[in-house]
Write a protein that holds these residues in place. Structure first.
Motif, PDB file in Angstrom:
ATOM      1  N   GLY A  81      36.244 -13.840   9.203  1.00 36.47           N
ATOM      2  CA  GLY A  81      34.914 -12.916   9.601  1.00 36.47           C
ATOM      3  C   GLY A  81      33.848 -13.834  10.076  1.00 36.47           C
ATOM      4  N   PRO A  82      32.964 -12.947  10.592  1.00 31.59           N
ATOM      5  CA  PRO A  82      31.758 -13.981  11.007  1.00 31.59           C
ATOM      6  C   PRO A  82      30.819 -14.454   9.804  1.00 31.59           C
ATOM      7  CG  PRO A  82      31.503 -11.568  11.206  1.00 31.59           C
ATOM      8  CD  PRO A  82      32.829 -11.849  11.075  1.00 31.59           C
ATOM      9  N   ARG A  83      30.428 -15.401  10.153  1.00 28.94           N
ATOM     10  CA  ARG A  83      29.322 -16.173   9.151  1.00 28.94           C
ATOM     11  C   ARG A  83      27.937 -16.159   9.622  1.00 28.94           C
ATOM     12  NH1 ARG A  83      30.635 -21.038   8.847  1.00 28.94           N
ATOM     13  NH2 ARG A  83      31.792 -21.169  10.975  1.00 28.94           N
ATOM     14  N   ALA A  84      27.217 -16.580   8.544  1.00 25.94           N
ATOM     15  CA  ALA A  84      25.778 -16.693   9.114  1.00 25.94           C
ATOM     16  C   ALA A  84      25.026 -17.622   7.922  1.00 25.94           C
ATOM     17  CB  ALA A  84      25.086 -15.427   9.078  1.00 25.94           C
ATOM     18  N   ALA A  85      24.102 -18.271   8.550  1.00 32.80           N
ATOM     19  CA  ALA A  85      23.329 -19.132   7.702  1.00 32.80           C
ATOM     20  C   ALA A  85      21.684 -18.578   7.603  1.00 32.80           C
ATOM     21  CB  ALA A  85      23.194 -20.433   7.824  1.00 32.80           C
ATOM     22  N   PHE A  86      21.167 -17.936   6.505  1.00 31.43           N
ATOM     23  CA  PHE A  86      19.749 -17.372   6.775  1.00 31.43           C
ATOM     24  C   PHE A  86      18.731 -18.094   5.999  1.00 31.43           C
ATOM     25  CE2 PHE A  86      17.150 -14.253   4.380  1.00 31.43           C
ATOM     26  CZ  PHE A  86      16.245 -13.958   5.203  1.00 31.43           C
ATOM     27  N   VAL A  87      17.763 -18.459   7.021  1.00 36.95           N
ATOM     28  CA  VAL A  87      16.573 -19.424   6.460  1.00 36.95           C
ATOM     29  C   VAL A  87      15.561 -18.619   6.461  1.00 36.95           C
ATOM     30  CG1 VAL A  87      14.955 -21.181   6.930  1.00 36.95           C
ATOM     31  CG2 VAL A  87      17.323 -21.430   7.879  1.00 36.95           C
ATOM     32  N   GLU A  88      14.948 -18.110   5.159  1.00 35.88           N
ATOM     33  CA  GLU A  88      13.728 -17.402   4.781  1.00 35.88           C
ATOM     34  C   GLU A  88      12.535 -18.093   4.636  1.00 35.88           C
ATOM     35  OE1 GLU A  88      13.192 -13.529   1.687  1.00 35.88           O
ATOM     36  OE2 GLU A  88      14.901 -15.344   1.121  1.00 35.88           O
ATOM     37  N   GLY A  89      11.536 -17.304   5.478  1.00 32.99           N
ATOM     38  CA  GLY A  89      10.101 -17.659   5.143  1.00 32.99           C
ATOM     39  C   GLY A  89      10.175 -19.009   5.963  1.00 32.99           C
ATOM     40  N   ALA A  90      10.547 -19.186   7.319  1.00 27.91           N
ATOM     41  CA  ALA A  90      10.301 -20.287   8.031  1.00 27.91           C
ATOM     42  C   ALA A  90       9.025 -20.337   8.404  1.00 27.91           C
ATOM     43  CB  ALA A  90      11.326 -20.408   9.240  1.00 27.91           C
ATOM     44  N   ASN A  91       8.261 -21.678   8.607  1.00 24.03           N
ATOM     45  CA  ASN A  91       7.155 -21.921   9.138  1.00 24.03           C
ATOM     46  C   ASN A  91       7.271 -23.379   9.880  1.00 24.03           C
ATOM     47  OD1 ASN A  91       6.951 -24.084   7.140  1.00 24.03           O
ATOM     48  ND2 ASN A  91       6.066 -22.333   5.727  1.00 24.03           N
ATOM     49  N   GLU A  92       6.066 -23.806  10.598  1.00 21.96           N
ATOM     50  CA  GLU A  92       6.062 -25.184  11.148  1.00 21.96           C
ATOM     51  C   GLU A  92       6.569 -26.296  10.311  1.00 21.96           C
ATOM     52  OE1 GLU A  92       5.883 -25.008  14.856  1.00 21.96           O
ATOM     53  OE2 GLU A  92       6.213 -22.954  14.160  1.00 21.96           O
ATOM     54  N   THR A  93       6.561 -26.233   9.128  1.00 22.09           N
ATOM     55  CA  THR A  93       7.060 -27.358   8.431  1.00 22.09           C
ATOM     56  C   THR A  93       8.502 -27.819   8.345  1.00 22.09           C
ATOM     57  OG1 THR A  93       7.098 -26.043   6.280  1.00 22.09           O
ATOM     58  CG2 THR A  93       4.960 -27.017   6.595  1.00 22.09           C
ATOM     59  N   VAL A  94       9.191 -26.599   8.867  1.00 26.20           N
ATOM     60  CA  VAL A  94      10.526 -26.660   8.896  1.00 26.20           C
ATOM     61  C   VAL A  94      11.078 -26.775  10.429  1.00 26.20           C
ATOM     62  CG1 VAL A  94      11.190 -26.171   6.479  1.00 26.20           C
ATOM     63  CG2 VAL A  94      11.047 -24.307   8.360  1.00 26.20           C
ATOM     64  N   ALA A  95       9.953 -26.459  11.263  1.00 28.27           N
ATOM     65  CA  ALA A  95      10.547 -26.267  12.543  1.00 28.27           C
ATOM     66  C   ALA A  95      11.242 -27.212  13.240  1.00 28.27           C
ATOM     67  CB  ALA A  95       8.972 -26.087  13.478  1.00 28.27           C
ATOM     68  N   ALA A  96      10.952 -28.531  13.076  1.00 28.16           N
ATOM     69  CA  ALA A  96      11.825 -29.698  13.732  1.00 28.16           C
ATOM     70  C   ALA A  96      13.400 -29.614  13.125  1.00 28.16           C
ATOM     71  CB  ALA A  96      11.223 -30.799  13.272  1.00 28.16           C
ATOM     72  N   ILE A  97      13.457 -29.117  11.968  1.00 32.90           N
ATOM     73  CA  ILE A  97      14.977 -29.030  11.512  1.00 32.90           C
ATOM     74  C   ILE A  97      15.616 -28.058  12.359  1.00 32.90           C
ATOM     75  CG2 ILE A  97      16.265 -28.629   9.238  1.00 32.90           C
ATOM     76  CD1 ILE A  97      13.830 -29.599   7.651  1.00 32.90           C
ATOM     77  N   ILE A  98      14.770 -26.872  12.200  1.00 30.88           N
ATOM     78  CA  ILE A  98      15.794 -25.580  12.789  1.00 30.88           C
ATOM     79  C   ILE A  98      15.790 -25.987  14.279  1.00 30.88           C
ATOM     80  CG2 ILE A  98      15.393 -23.352  13.674  1.00 30.88           C
ATOM     81  CD1 ILE A  98      13.681 -22.883  10.868  1.00 30.88           C
ATOM     82  N   VAL A  99      15.061 -26.544  15.019  1.00 30.52           N
ATOM     83  CA  VAL A  99      15.061 -26.768  16.405  1.00 30.52           C
ATOM     84  C   VAL A  99      16.228 -27.702  16.878  1.00 30.52           C
ATOM     85  CG1 VAL A  99      14.090 -27.851  18.516  1.00 30.52           C
ATOM     86  CG2 VAL A  99      12.770 -26.245  17.023  1.00 30.52           C
ATOM     87  N   ASP A 100      16.540 -28.908  15.714  1.00 33.09           N
ATOM     88  CA  ASP A 100      17.583 -29.766  16.045  1.00 33.09           C
ATOM     89  C   ASP A 100      18.817 -29.073  15.667  1.00 33.09           C
ATOM     90  OD1 ASP A 100      15.657 -31.981  16.533  1.00 33.09           O
ATOM     91  OD2 ASP A 100      15.540 -32.819  14.500  1.00 33.09           O
ATOM     92  N   THR A 101      18.896 -28.173  14.579  1.00 36.50           N
ATOM     93  CA  THR A 101      20.047 -27.358  14.477  1.00 36.50           C
ATOM     94  C   THR A 101      20.428 -26.673  15.515  1.00 36.50           C
ATOM     95  OG1 THR A 101      19.227 -27.732  12.060  1.00 36.50           O
ATOM     96  CG2 THR A 101      21.223 -26.345  12.788  1.00 36.50           C
ATOM     97  N   LEU A 102      19.547 -25.838  16.178  1.00 33.19           N
ATOM     98  CA  LEU A 102      19.856 -25.038  17.302  1.00 33.19           C
ATOM     99  C   LEU A 102      20.535 -25.823  18.556  1.00 33.19           C
ATOM    100  CD1 LEU A 102      18.230 -22.899  15.756  1.00 33.19           C
ATOM    101  CD2 LEU A 102      17.172 -22.394  18.172  1.00 33.19           C
ATOM    102  N   ALA A 103      19.923 -27.039  18.752  1.00 30.95           N
ATOM    103  CA  ALA A 103      20.349 -27.878  19.792  1.00 30.95           C
ATOM    104  C   ALA A 103      21.966 -28.456  19.577  1.00 30.95           C
ATOM    105  CB  ALA A 103      19.509 -29.388  19.720  1.00 30.95           C
ATOM    106  N   ASP A 104      22.153 -28.658  18.167  1.00 32.76           N
ATOM    107  CA  ASP A 104      23.659 -29.053  17.998  1.00 32.76           C
ATOM    108  C   ASP A 104      24.632 -27.863  17.645  1.00 32.76           C
ATOM    109  OD1 ASP A 104      23.137 -31.637  17.708  1.00 32.76           O
ATOM    110  OD2 ASP A 104      22.496 -31.757  15.840  1.00 32.76           O
ATOM    111  N   TRP A 105      24.234 -26.499  17.641  1.00 33.24           N
ATOM    112  CA  TRP A 105      25.186 -25.453  17.337  1.00 33.24           C
ATOM    113  C   TRP A 105      26.104 -25.299  18.463  1.00 33.24           C
ATOM    114  CZ3 TRP A 105      26.300 -20.768  20.109  1.00 33.24           C
ATOM    115  CH2 TRP A 105      27.020 -20.001  19.560  1.00 33.24           C
ATOM    116  N   LYS A 106      27.299 -24.884  18.229  1.00 34.78           N
ATOM    117  CA  LYS A 106      28.288 -24.635  19.106  1.00 34.78           C
ATOM    118  C   LYS A 106      29.059 -23.431  18.650  1.00 34.78           C
ATOM    119  CE  LYS A 106      28.241 -28.998  20.852  1.00 34.78           C
ATOM    120  NZ  LYS A 106      27.151 -29.310  20.137  1.00 34.78           N
ATOM    121  N   PRO A 107      29.695 -22.848  19.847  1.00 38.71           N
ATOM    122  CA  PRO A 107      30.346 -21.616  19.601  1.00 38.71           C
ATOM    123  C   PRO A 107      31.469 -21.685  18.381  1.00 38.71           C
ATOM    124  CG  PRO A 107      30.153 -21.840  21.756  1.00 38.71           C
ATOM    125  CD  PRO A 107      29.822 -23.244  21.123  1.00 38.71           C
TER     126      PRO A 107
END
Length: 331
Positions: A81-107
């Motif tokens: 079944g489908p899977r998800a990672a949920f980041v709660e309460g994000a702000n600019e202090t974790v922006a770089a981490i999220i942006v880098d992870t988006l860049a490495d995401w694959k189907p």
């Protein structure tokens, strides 16, 4: 990509499983939480946490351990079944981490679902989700649920509503906070257990809260009853309680729309107000023509408050409009 409100309903109701994920943000934490909850439930089903297909990551934990998000989207689950990672309460202090992870995401990786408060247009997180072809960004504002959203909630609760009953539910959704409206739908579902007939106006009346925003009602009644000299003191009290101008604008629009509907159709039910007789008196005293003019003033004020170039104090703007309305009613 940026989701419009029209497109958001379809995506929330039936999320594509092949997308990177969703950023959902807004100043009202309750509205954001409800939309995020609906999205994850539609994407993953009810058993996602038991089957370890959903990983919850508070932004504070992600800041301490930046690898958590990448590990979560790359992990292979034991259950299909489908899977998800949920980041709660994000702000600019974790922006770089999220942006880098988006860049490495694959189907085939788990979807990334991020919730946040108000984000500026310059937010790195917002820009990353809006720019990514496989991701969605959805801003949640103070607008009440539209008819499509209400119909979806009723379907999920195994309820049906037609004609004037749907109109009554739309009015109720404008009178209540989103969490309270959802609770009312749940209450209706329990109220109708064993009864397959469509909802009636009597059902809605039986389950609707007796009143909402009692403190704000004070200023709205002062305005509607042309007591201009009392507006200043009541506004000071509301401001000290933390009530903001946009909330007052939205509630004033709701109040005067209800007065207008009552003036046009005196027999129509009124929901979400403590004193229905008072509302009827206000409606008669204003009359249809003046109420239409009042709604025009409130619309202009709401647009002014939401304008990006607005520099005047917001509370002063709404107070001035209230004084104009009270004096207009008295003229």
């Amino acid at each position: 990509m940026k989701l419009s409100r029209r497109d958001a309903g379809a995506v929330i109701a039936k999320p594509p499983t092949d997308k990177l994920g969703l950023l959902i943000y807004g100043g009202d934490a309750m509205r954001v939480a409800l939309k995020r909850q609906d999205y994850l439930k539609a994407l993953l089903g009810d058993a996602a946490e038991e089957e370890m297909r959903l990983t919850r990551i508070p932004a504070t934990d992600l800041r301490r351990e930046p690898a958590m998000l990448m590990d979560a989207i790359k992990a292979v689950g034991f259950f299909p079944g489908p899977r998800a990672a949920f980041v709660e309460g994000a702000n600019e202090t974790v922006a770089a981490i999220i942006v880098d992870t988006l860049a490495d995401w694959k189907p085939g990786d788990a979807q990334i679902v991020v919730s946040a408060g108000d984000l500026k247009k310059t937010s790195k997180i917002l820009k990353a989700f809006e720019a990514h072809r496989e991701a969605y960004a959805l801003g949640i504002y103070d607008d009440p649920p539209d008819r499509v959203e209400i119909e979806r909630m009723l379907t999920a609760a195994a309820l049906r509503a037609d004609g004037p009953v749907m109109g009554a539910l739309e009015e109720l959704s404008r009178a209540l906070d989103p969490g309270d409206f959802r609770q009312t739908v749940e209450k209706l579902s329990l109220y109708k257990i064993g009864d397959a007939t469509p909802l009636s106006l009597e059902d809605v009346t039986a389950c609707a809260p007796a009143s909402t925003e009692a403190a704000v009602d004070d200023i709205l009644n002062v305005v509607a009853e042309a007591q201009a000299d009392q507006i200043g003191p009541v506004m000071r009290r509301l401001q000290s309680q933390g009530v903001n101008a946009v909330t007052l604008s939205i509630q004033a629009m709701r109040h005067f729309r209800a007065l207008h509907r009552t003036a046009c159709n005196p027999g129509a039910p009124i929901y979400g107000f403590r004193d229905r007789d008072r509302m009827m008196r206000q409606s008669r005293d204003w009359g249809v023509a003046k109420l239409e003019a009042a709604l025009g003033m409130l619309t202009d004020t709401d647009l002014q408050l939401r304008s990006a170039g607005q520099t005047a104090p917001a509370m002063a703007i709404i107070e001035r409009t209230f004084i104009r309305l009270a004096m207009y009613r008295a003229s």
